[in-house]
Every structure is written in C-alpha cells, then in structure tokens.
Enzyme design. Sequence first.
Site, PDB file in Angstrom:
ATOM      1  N   LYS A   5       1.927  -3.281   6.752  1.00  0.00           N
ATOM      2  CA  LYS A   5       2.359  -3.458   5.362  1.00  0.00           C
ATOM      3  C   LYS A   5       3.870  -3.282   5.240  1.00  0.00           C
ATOM      4  O   LYS A   5       4.550  -4.042   4.540  1.00  0.00           O
ATOM      5  CB  LYS A   5       1.631  -2.472   4.449  1.00  0.00           C
ATOM      6  CG  LYS A   5       0.154  -2.760   4.258  1.00  0.00           C
ATOM      7  CD  LYS A   5      -0.066  -4.093   3.560  1.00  0.00           C
ATOM      8  CE  LYS A   5      -1.520  -4.335   3.231  1.00  0.00           C
ATOM      9  NZ  LYS A   5      -1.751  -5.650   2.598  1.00  0.00           N
ATOM     10  N   TYR A  59      -2.138   0.052  10.288  1.00  0.00           N
ATOM     11  CA  TYR A  59      -2.312  -0.658   9.023  1.00  0.00           C
ATOM     12  C   TYR A  59      -1.083  -0.487   8.136  1.00  0.00           C
ATOM     13  O   TYR A  59      -0.514  -1.455   7.623  1.00  0.00           O
ATOM     14  CB  TYR A  59      -3.554  -0.150   8.292  1.00  0.00           C
ATOM     15  CG  TYR A  59      -3.613  -0.566   6.845  1.00  0.00           C
ATOM     16  CD1 TYR A  59      -3.835  -1.899   6.504  1.00  0.00           C
ATOM     17  CD2 TYR A  59      -3.430   0.358   5.822  1.00  0.00           C
ATOM     18  CE1 TYR A  59      -3.877  -2.291   5.173  1.00  0.00           C
ATOM     19  CE2 TYR A  59      -3.472  -0.024   4.493  1.00  0.00           C
ATOM     20  CZ  TYR A  59      -3.692  -1.340   4.170  1.00  0.00           C
ATOM     21  OH  TYR A  59      -3.724  -1.732   2.860  1.00  0.00           O
ATOM     22  N   SER A  71       0.825  -1.203   0.000  1.00  0.00           N
ATOM     23  CA  SER A  71       0.000   0.000   0.000  1.00  0.00           C
ATOM     24  C   SER A  71       0.857   1.249   0.000  1.00  0.00           C
ATOM     25  O   SER A  71       1.959   1.273   0.584  1.00  0.00           O
ATOM     26  CB  SER A  71      -0.902  -0.002   1.242  1.00  0.00           C
ATOM     27  OG  SER A  71      -1.504   1.264   1.441  1.00  0.00           O
TER      28      SER A  71
END
Length: 336
Positions: free
Chosen positions: A152, A148, A124
């Site tokens: 990643k 989040y 991402s």
Amino acid sequence: MNILLTGGTGYIGSHTAVVLANAGHSVVLLDNFCNSNQSVSARINQITNQTLVCIEGDVRDTDLLINTLKKFKTEAVVHFAGLKAVGESAQEPLSYFDNNVAGSISLLEAMKKTNVRTIVFSSSATVYGKPQYLPYDEVHPLNPINPYGRTKLQVEEILQDVAKSDYSWRIALLRYFNPVGAHVSGMIGEDPRGTPNNLMPYIMRVAAGALPHLNIFGDDYDTRDGTGERDYIHVMDLAEGHLAALNYLTQHSGCEIFNLGTGIPVSVLELIHEFEVASQGTIPTEVVARRAGDLPIYFASANKAKSLMDWSAKRDLTDICKSSWNWQKFRGSLDD
C-alpha cells in the site's frame, strides 16, 4: 461522471458502487472475483434499481483496462482491486507485490494512455505501523510492519510521484481504518472466502453457528478491558468517503491524503457485546495468546477529511452490528 471501480464487487467496492450509482454517477465494475462473488453485481443492481456493467478481468491486463476506459468514456477511477490479508501477505509476498503494486502500475499506464487523470486509491492505516503517537494523523511517520502494508505504501509513493510529474493528475489516497458493517438492505456485506481473517465476519459466523467460538488474541493489553482497541468504521460511511473524495478532486489537482475513520477506539469485548445485543444471542469466546504484530490500540484523526471534504463518520457501533447481523441472515439464506 463515468467512473470505473476496480475490485468493484468486493466488500468496500460494492458498497461504494451503491453510493456512487445512487448519487447519479455512471458506474462500471471490474473484478477478477478472486475474493468476491459474481452474484454481488446483481444484488447491487437490485439495491440501486439500475443495471451496472460488470466486467470480469484483472487489473494487470493493461490492454483490457485501456479498452474498458475508452469504451465507457471513463472520467475517474476508484481503485480497490488488490489482495488484503495481512497474514497471507507474509506467506505469499510475491503475490501481494504482483497484484497490488504491479496491478496499480498497469492501471496507471492504462489511465495515462487514455488520458484519464482522476483516481481515488484504496489505501490502509497499516502504512503507519507502530504508533509514535495517537490518534494517527496524515503526517504520522510511515513504517508498515507487513508486506501488505508495504504494498500500500509503495503504491502511495508511486501515485505521489505521478502527481508531481504531471499537474493534470487529481489523486486522493484514502487510508482506511477497520471497515465493518453492511448495507442497510442486508443484501451485500463482507463475505471472505474460507475462514475469515477479520474480526467481524468471524463473529458473524460464530453467531450463526458456522464456527464454534471466537478466539480473543490476548486480554492483558493496557486498554480499558485488556483486549485490543480498534477504530471500526461502518462500510457505508467509508463508501460515502469515496464520493466525498471524488467531489473534492473535481475542484483540486495534485495528490491529497485522507484518513477515513471514526476517531473512537472500540475494544474486542465491546464489539462482541454489541453484536450479542444485535443478534440476541451469545458469542462463545476463548482467550488465547497474543498474535505477533498486533498493536494494543490504534485509531484515526479524521479532522482533515472533515475540514477539506466535509466528510465524517455518521453511523455508530449499534448500526454496525445490526447491519452485520442482517447481512449474516441474508447470506445464510443464499447458502440454503
């Protein structure tokens, strides 16, 4: 090629399954259905006119992964499975690290034990954090600002270390920008459970009358019209990026990073206007306070993907909104 897609019935996974199957690959889907629907696999089969194997399971179940990789003689994995809501990650960080990081380690352990050495990882643009310059390129400093994004980045670092430890690994890290849109058939698209966190599915549900209005989080940014600008990429362009990455890995070992975006920032108001044209309706809006952590503008440089993989986004904002509205109408028919 025999390919396993973890999170294969999710939004991006389902569209990638269609692209890979139509390109002649043998695709197996694995999903725990925590944020997708089992009926998606049947719709993928209908779109492709093929019968793809779909296994209910969790990537943290290493034994299941080992058995699956062996049974289907897997040659490559595309790893989508993971939790992805930024706000939720701040509230439930342990769940995010468990699913996203521990799940990835489980998958890599299973791949190592079954001698599967090719993986495309769904990463991402959140790994970049606040831009030090724009557009983001692949060497931009990394400083994710939420759990989040940190999950990643941790998986990216693990994969880079794995590639350095054994030169037989072939790894592509794909940093997505803002996936939107749906398959041209209208039969699959983004379908989050509960109230959507992302802009496009929220717009779709407002347009359909399921939600009363769209909140615009700030209209006083230093942008063209005061609203935030993002790099919205059609999900089918994104799916085709995974096919391009797999093709690239057949000729290259090691670990390579690619941005997948359009390089064209689009504002919230521009997206709303284009969707109103596609849906031939009006989207009621209400301007509210900015959200903490939102950036005024960000967008990709995808030059590396063009240079090394011969990939670039081909679909425009009109394609995005038309396909999204077709999906919303089909989705509504499923609820009837």
